[in-house]
Design a protein around this motif. Sequence first.
Motif, PDB file in Angstrom:
ATOM      1  N   UNK A  77      37.953  39.449  43.572  1.00 51.18           N
ATOM      2  CA  UNK A  77      37.727  39.591  45.005  1.00 51.18           C
ATOM      3  C   UNK A  77      38.189  40.973  45.450  1.00 51.18           C
ATOM      4  N   UNK A  78      37.384  41.607  46.303  1.00 47.61           N
ATOM      5  CA  UNK A  78      37.701  42.933  46.799  1.00 47.61           C
ATOM      6  C   UNK A  78      39.062  42.922  47.487  1.00 47.61           C
ATOM      7  N   UNK A  79      39.951  43.790  47.036  1.00 49.74           N
ATOM      8  CA  UNK A  79      41.263  43.900  47.640  1.00 49.74           C
ATOM      9  C   UNK A  79      42.284  42.907  47.144  1.00 49.74           C
ATOM     10  N   UNK A  80      41.843  41.915  46.342  1.00 51.47           N
ATOM     11  CA  UNK A  80      42.774  40.893  45.854  1.00 51.47           C
ATOM     12  C   UNK A  80      42.960  40.924  44.348  1.00 51.47           C
ATOM     13  N   UNK A  81      42.172  41.743  43.651  1.00 45.98           N
ATOM     14  CA  UNK A  81      42.286  41.808  42.205  1.00 45.98           C
ATOM     15  C   UNK A  81      41.463  40.753  41.496  1.00 45.98           C
ATOM     16  N   UNK A  82      41.734  40.578  40.213  1.00 49.58           N
ATOM     17  CA  UNK A  82      40.998  39.621  39.383  1.00 49.58           C
ATOM     18  C   UNK A  82      41.956  38.554  38.876  1.00 49.58           C
ATOM     19  N   UNK A  83      41.581  37.299  39.092  1.00 48.15           N
ATOM     20  CA  UNK A  83      42.433  36.164  38.744  1.00 48.15           C
ATOM     21  C   UNK A  83      41.788  35.352  37.625  1.00 48.15           C
ATOM     22  N   UNK A  84      42.592  34.907  36.652  1.00 52.47           N
ATOM     23  CA  UNK A  84      42.102  34.091  35.539  1.00 52.47           C
ATOM     24  C   UNK A  84      41.754  32.699  36.050  1.00 52.47           C
ATOM     25  N   UNK A  85      40.542  32.225  35.765  1.00 53.21           N
ATOM     26  CA  UNK A  85      40.147  30.875  36.175  1.00 53.21           C
ATOM     27  C   UNK A  85      39.790  29.991  34.985  1.00 53.21           C
ATOM     28  N   UNK A  86      39.774  30.563  33.766  1.00 49.54           N
ATOM     29  CA  UNK A  86      39.481  29.744  32.579  1.00 49.54           C
ATOM     30  C   UNK A  86      40.328  30.244  31.429  1.00 49.54           C
ATOM     31  N   UNK A  87      40.990  29.311  30.720  1.00 51.38           N
ATOM     32  CA  UNK A  87      41.931  29.699  29.680  1.00 51.38           C
ATOM     33  C   UNK A  87      41.437  29.399  28.280  1.00 51.38           C
ATOM     34  N   UNK A  88      40.200  28.982  28.167  1.00 49.02           N
ATOM     35  CA  UNK A  88      39.691  28.664  26.836  1.00 49.02           C
ATOM     36  C   UNK A  88      38.182  28.674  26.878  1.00 49.02           C
ATOM     37  N   UNK A  89      37.562  28.808  25.721  1.00 51.59           N
ATOM     38  CA  UNK A  89      36.107  28.755  25.653  1.00 51.59           C
ATOM     39  C   UNK A  89      35.698  27.303  25.512  1.00 51.59           C
ATOM     40  N   UNK A  90      35.164  26.733  26.591  1.00 51.49           N
ATOM     41  CA  UNK A  90      34.806  25.319  26.537  1.00 51.49           C
ATOM     42  C   UNK A  90      33.299  25.155  26.601  1.00 51.49           C
ATOM     43  N   UNK A  91      32.570  26.192  26.267  1.00 51.17           N
ATOM     44  CA  UNK A  91      31.129  26.063  26.130  1.00 51.17           C
ATOM     45  C   UNK A  91      30.691  26.901  24.941  1.00 51.17           C
ATOM     46  N   UNK A 103      27.421  24.931  29.816  1.00 53.00           N
ATOM     47  CA  UNK A 103      28.021  25.625  30.949  1.00 53.00           C
ATOM     48  C   UNK A 103      29.516  25.350  30.907  1.00 53.00           C
ATOM     49  N   UNK A 104      30.301  26.158  31.595  1.00 50.91           N
ATOM     50  CA  UNK A 104      31.749  25.980  31.563  1.00 50.91           C
ATOM     51  C   UNK A 104      32.234  25.146  32.738  1.00 50.91           C
ATOM     52  N   UNK A 105      33.434  24.604  32.601  1.00 52.15           N
ATOM     53  CA  UNK A 105      33.993  23.698  33.587  1.00 52.15           C
ATOM     54  C   UNK A 105      34.439  24.416  34.860  1.00 52.15           C
ATOM     55  N   UNK A 106      35.073  25.577  34.710  1.00 48.69           N
ATOM     56  CA  UNK A 106      35.674  26.272  35.839  1.00 48.69           C
ATOM     57  C   UNK A 106      34.750  26.515  37.023  1.00 48.69           C
TER      58      UNK A 106
END
Length: 287
Positions: A77-91, A103-106
Motif C-alpha cells: 500500500x502506498x505510504x504503508x510499505x509491503x506486508x507479508x500475507x502468505x507464509x507458504x506456497x499452498x498452490x 489459487x492461494x488461500x490468502x
Amino acid sequence: MATERPGASDGGATPQEGARTAQQIAGELRSRIDRGVYRVGQLLPTQRELGADFGVSRDSIQRAMRDLQTEGWIESRQGSGSRVIRARRIHTPKARAGQPAPISLGPLISEAFEAEEVSLDACCLTAEALTDHVGVQADRVARGEVNPRSISLRLLLPSTEPKPAFPAAADDPGDTRPYERWAAMVEFHTGRLRDRLLALQRGKFVSDVDVKVRRAPVTPTHKLYLFNGSSALHGLYVVETRAMPLSDGTEVEALDILGLQSTLFHFEKTAFERARLIHNSLVQKVK
C-alpha cells in the motif's frame, strides 16, 4: 548472497540483467518468508533497505516486489510499505487445460473480509494456515482498512479421541509423540484464531463475532474452505514419511499429512446458481 550491481559500468542494468536480478531477489524473499525471517503480518524492510541488502537498484527491488504481490505473498500500500500475507506456497503451478486453476488461500480470505458480513467455514487438520491468514485480516480490520459488521467462523477439526490416523510414528505404532505434537498445534492455533477474532469485538471494531470450533472422529483427507457462502477452496492432503521435529530438539520418523503440497482448487457460484438459490428461497417464503 551476491552483492554485484549489474550494469554498474554504464550506470544501469540491461533489461536482461535486471530481469534476472529481480527474479533472484524475489526467490530469496520467498525463501525468507518460508523460513520465518519475515512472518505473516510483518512489514518487509523498505525498498531502500532491501536495495542496500541485495546491492541492487531500487528498480530491481520494485520488480521483485511486484512479482511477490502478483503471486499473493505480500500486500503493498502506498505510504504503508509491503506486508507479508502468505507464509507458504499452498498452490501449485498452472493447471492443465480444462482443469480448475489452482489459487492461494490468502487473497480469497482477504476478499471475503471486504464484505459487510463475513462468513468462513473450514475443515482441515490443524488450522495453521487459516489462523495465519485470519490474523492478517484481523490487523486490517483494526487498522480500519476493511469494516465488516459481523464475522462468523465455523471450523471442523479431527477429535482427539479416537486419535486421527495421521500423524503417526512410521516405525513404532506405540510412539504417541507425533500425535501429541499435532494435538498441541491444534490447541495453539485454534486458541490464537479465537482470541484474534473475539478481540475485534471487544475492541468494538466489529459488532458481532461468532466462533465455533467442533471436533469429529475422522481423519480429513482434504482441506475445504467456504467464503461468504459464494466460493470454495478445496484440496487433497498428501501423506508422506518425513522426519518430524519435536519440541525437545529431537526428530521422529512419521507418517504425516502435508497441507503445503496440496493442490488447491477454487470453485465459485455462477450468476445462474445464485439466482436459482434466491428464487428457491423466495418460493419457500411464499409457501
